[in-house]
Design a protein around this motif. Structure first.
Motif, PDB file in Angstrom:
ATOM      1  N   VAL A  69      42.117  35.420  55.340  1.00  0.00           N
ATOM      2  CA  VAL A  69      41.367  36.660  55.146  1.00  0.00           C
ATOM      3  C   VAL A  69      40.708  36.646  53.764  1.00  0.00           C
ATOM      4  O   VAL A  69      39.525  36.977  53.621  1.00  0.00           O
ATOM      5  CB  VAL A  69      42.278  37.896  55.327  1.00  0.00           C
ATOM      6  N   ALA A  70      41.456  36.254  52.754  1.00  0.00           N
ATOM      7  CA  ALA A  70      40.900  36.191  51.396  1.00  0.00           C
ATOM      8  C   ALA A  70      39.741  35.196  51.335  1.00  0.00           C
ATOM      9  O   ALA A  70      38.694  35.491  50.748  1.00  0.00           O
ATOM     10  CB  ALA A  70      41.991  35.808  50.398  1.00  0.00           C
ATOM     11  N   ARG A  71      39.923  34.033  51.951  1.00  0.00           N
ATOM     12  CA  ARG A  71      38.839  33.030  51.943  1.00  0.00           C
ATOM     13  C   ARG A  71      37.610  33.548  52.682  1.00  0.00           C
ATOM     14  O   ARG A  71      36.475  33.307  52.263  1.00  0.00           O
ATOM     15  CB  ARG A  71      39.331  31.724  52.551  1.00  0.00           C
ATOM     16  N   ALA A  72      37.826  34.255  53.790  1.00  0.00           N
ATOM     17  CA  ALA A  72      36.695  34.803  54.546  1.00  0.00           C
ATOM     18  C   ALA A  72      35.919  35.815  53.710  1.00  0.00           C
ATOM     19  O   ALA A  72      34.684  35.832  53.729  1.00  0.00           O
ATOM     20  CB  ALA A  72      37.189  35.438  55.843  1.00  0.00           C
ATOM     21  N   LEU A  73      36.634  36.653  52.969  1.00  0.00           N
ATOM     22  CA  LEU A  73      35.953  37.620  52.108  1.00  0.00           C
ATOM     23  C   LEU A  73      35.146  36.909  51.028  1.00  0.00           C
ATOM     24  O   LEU A  73      34.025  37.317  50.705  1.00  0.00           O
ATOM     25  CB  LEU A  73      36.963  38.584  51.489  1.00  0.00           C
ATOM     26  N   ILE A  74      35.705  35.865  50.462  1.00  0.00           N
ATOM     27  CA  ILE A  74      34.981  35.095  49.442  1.00  0.00           C
ATOM     28  C   ILE A  74      33.752  34.444  50.058  1.00  0.00           C
ATOM     29  O   ILE A  74      32.645  34.538  49.530  1.00  0.00           O
ATOM     30  CB  ILE A  74      35.898  34.028  48.802  1.00  0.00           C
ATOM     31  N   ASN A  75      33.945  33.773  51.202  1.00  0.00           N
ATOM     32  CA  ASN A  75      32.853  33.021  51.837  1.00  0.00           C
ATOM     33  C   ASN A  75      31.728  33.907  52.339  1.00  0.00           C
ATOM     34  O   ASN A  75      30.582  33.461  52.425  1.00  0.00           O
ATOM     35  CB  ASN A  75      33.388  32.164  52.975  1.00  0.00           C
TER      36      ASN A  75
ATOM     37  N   ASP B 163      57.712  37.606  50.923  1.00  0.00           N
ATOM     38  CA  ASP B 163      58.346  37.231  49.663  1.00  0.00           C
ATOM     39  C   ASP B 163      57.693  36.030  48.988  1.00  0.00           C
ATOM     40  O   ASP B 163      58.192  35.538  47.986  1.00  0.00           O
ATOM     41  CB  ASP B 163      59.838  36.970  49.868  1.00  0.00           C
ATOM     42  N   THR B 164      56.568  35.584  49.509  1.00  0.00           N
ATOM     43  CA  THR B 164      55.899  34.435  48.885  1.00  0.00           C
ATOM     44  C   THR B 164      54.459  34.770  48.493  1.00  0.00           C
ATOM     45  O   THR B 164      53.610  33.892  48.430  1.00  0.00           O
ATOM     46  CB  THR B 164      55.922  33.202  49.825  1.00  0.00           C
ATOM     47  N   GLY B 165      54.198  36.031  48.220  1.00  0.00           N
ATOM     48  CA  GLY B 165      52.862  36.433  47.805  1.00  0.00           C
ATOM     49  C   GLY B 165      52.410  35.732  46.542  1.00  0.00           C
ATOM     50  O   GLY B 165      51.220  35.451  46.372  1.00  0.00           O
ATOM     51  N   ASP B 166      53.357  35.423  45.656  1.00  0.00           N
ATOM     52  CA  ASP B 166      52.997  34.730  44.419  1.00  0.00           C
ATOM     53  C   ASP B 166      52.387  33.365  44.705  1.00  0.00           C
ATOM     54  O   ASP B 166      51.533  32.894  43.961  1.00  0.00           O
ATOM     55  CB  ASP B 166      54.191  34.612  43.487  1.00  0.00           C
ATOM     56  N   GLU B 167      52.793  32.729  45.813  1.00  0.00           N
ATOM     57  CA  GLU B 167      52.221  31.433  46.173  1.00  0.00           C
ATOM     58  C   GLU B 167      50.758  31.588  46.593  1.00  0.00           C
ATOM     59  O   GLU B 167      49.918  30.756  46.250  1.00  0.00           O
ATOM     60  CB  GLU B 167      53.034  30.787  47.287  1.00  0.00           C
ATOM     61  N   SER B 168      50.468  32.642  47.351  1.00  0.00           N
ATOM     62  CA  SER B 168      49.068  32.895  47.708  1.00  0.00           C
ATOM     63  C   SER B 168      48.258  33.251  46.468  1.00  0.00           C
ATOM     64  O   SER B 168      47.120  32.796  46.308  1.00  0.00           O
ATOM     65  CB  SER B 168      48.967  34.020  48.739  1.00  0.00           C
TER      66      SER B 168
ATOM     67  N   PHE C 167      44.363  31.747  44.354  1.00  0.00           N
ATOM     68  CA  PHE C 167      43.169  32.559  44.121  1.00  0.00           C
ATOM     69  C   PHE C 167      43.044  33.032  42.676  1.00  0.00           C
ATOM     70  O   PHE C 167      42.399  34.039  42.395  1.00  0.00           O
ATOM     71  CB  PHE C 167      43.176  33.763  45.075  1.00  0.00           C
ATOM     72  N   LEU C 168      43.632  32.306  41.748  1.00  0.00           N
ATOM     73  CA  LEU C 168      43.608  32.717  40.341  1.00  0.00           C
ATOM     74  C   LEU C 168      42.206  32.747  39.743  1.00  0.00           C
ATOM     75  O   LEU C 168      41.980  33.400  38.728  1.00  0.00           O
ATOM     76  CB  LEU C 168      44.507  31.804  39.495  1.00  0.00           C
ATOM     77  N   ASP C 169      41.263  32.065  40.380  1.00  0.00           N
ATOM     78  CA  ASP C 169      39.899  32.040  39.848  1.00  0.00           C
ATOM     79  C   ASP C 169      39.066  33.240  40.300  1.00  0.00           C
ATOM     80  O   ASP C 169      37.899  33.353  39.943  1.00  0.00           O
ATOM     81  CB  ASP C 169      39.202  30.736  40.224  1.00  0.00           C
TER      82      ASP C 169
ATOM     83  N   ALA D 264      44.050  42.714  43.002  1.00  0.00           N
ATOM     84  CA  ALA D 264      44.687  43.250  44.215  1.00  0.00           C
ATOM     85  C   ALA D 264      46.180  42.939  44.215  1.00  0.00           C
ATOM     86  O   ALA D 264      47.002  43.789  44.575  1.00  0.00           O
ATOM     87  CB  ALA D 264      44.018  42.678  45.466  1.00  0.00           C
ATOM     88  N   PHE D 265      46.529  41.725  43.807  1.00  0.00           N
ATOM     89  CA  PHE D 265      47.949  41.365  43.709  1.00  0.00           C
ATOM     90  C   PHE D 265      48.637  42.178  42.617  1.00  0.00           C
ATOM     91  O   PHE D 265      49.742  42.689  42.805  1.00  0.00           O
ATOM     92  CB  PHE D 265      48.119  39.868  43.439  1.00  0.00           C
TER      93      PHE D 265
END
Length: 143
Positions: free
Chosen positions: A13-19, A44-49, A53-55, A62-63
């Motif tokens: 979903v995040a990639r689709a919004l970017i693209n 519990d693994t949101g930090d991995e996502s 997307f740190l850039d 949002a995080f």
């Protein structure tokens, strides 16, 4: 569902919004809502996502809105650095770029014979403007 699987929901979903060129407000709102829903399901693994997307400052925001950070908090440092860069750019543009007064863009000095000369802003003067922008950002005082 195992909640590492939530990364397989969030990331596309995040990639689709970017693209698709979604604006920052849209990304922050849509992904913030998605993060909240996934957290309700014990994601519990949101930090991995987040690390993927740190850039993208809007996705990082949002995080952060949902209190998700990378384990080493590098996401926070990037956010502060991006804000500092924006503040410095704005301060320099306001002081020296288009729209600035002639008096701000040049310094006038007087020669012994009474003539006036102008000179461009020095690196030290520009540095002072940048310093003041950073000081205002962190709430410090001049040394």
């Amino acid at each position: 569902m195992g909640w590492n699987s939530a990364n397989r929901i969030f990331d596309p979903v995040a990639r689709a919004l970017i693209n698709t060129g979604a604006d920052d407000n849209t990304k922050r709102k849509v992904l913030g809502d998605l993060i909240g829903e996934l957290q309700e399901g014990d994601w519990d693994t949101g930090d991995e996502s987040l690390e993927d997307f740190l850039d993208d400052p809007a996705i990082v925001a949002a995080f952060h809105d949902r209190n998700v950070h990378t384990q080493d908090r590098s996401c926070c440092r990037r956010t502060v650095l991006a804000e500092a860069q924006d503040r410095i750019t704005e301060a320099l543009a306001a002081k020296f770029a288009d729209g600035a007064t002639e008096a701000d863009m040049y310094a006038v000095y007087h020669l012994a014979d009474g003539e006036e000369r102008t000179r461009a802003v020095t690196a030290q003067e520009a540095g002072q403007v940048a310093f003041e922008a950073i000081r205002d950002l962190i709430g410090g005082t001049a040394p």
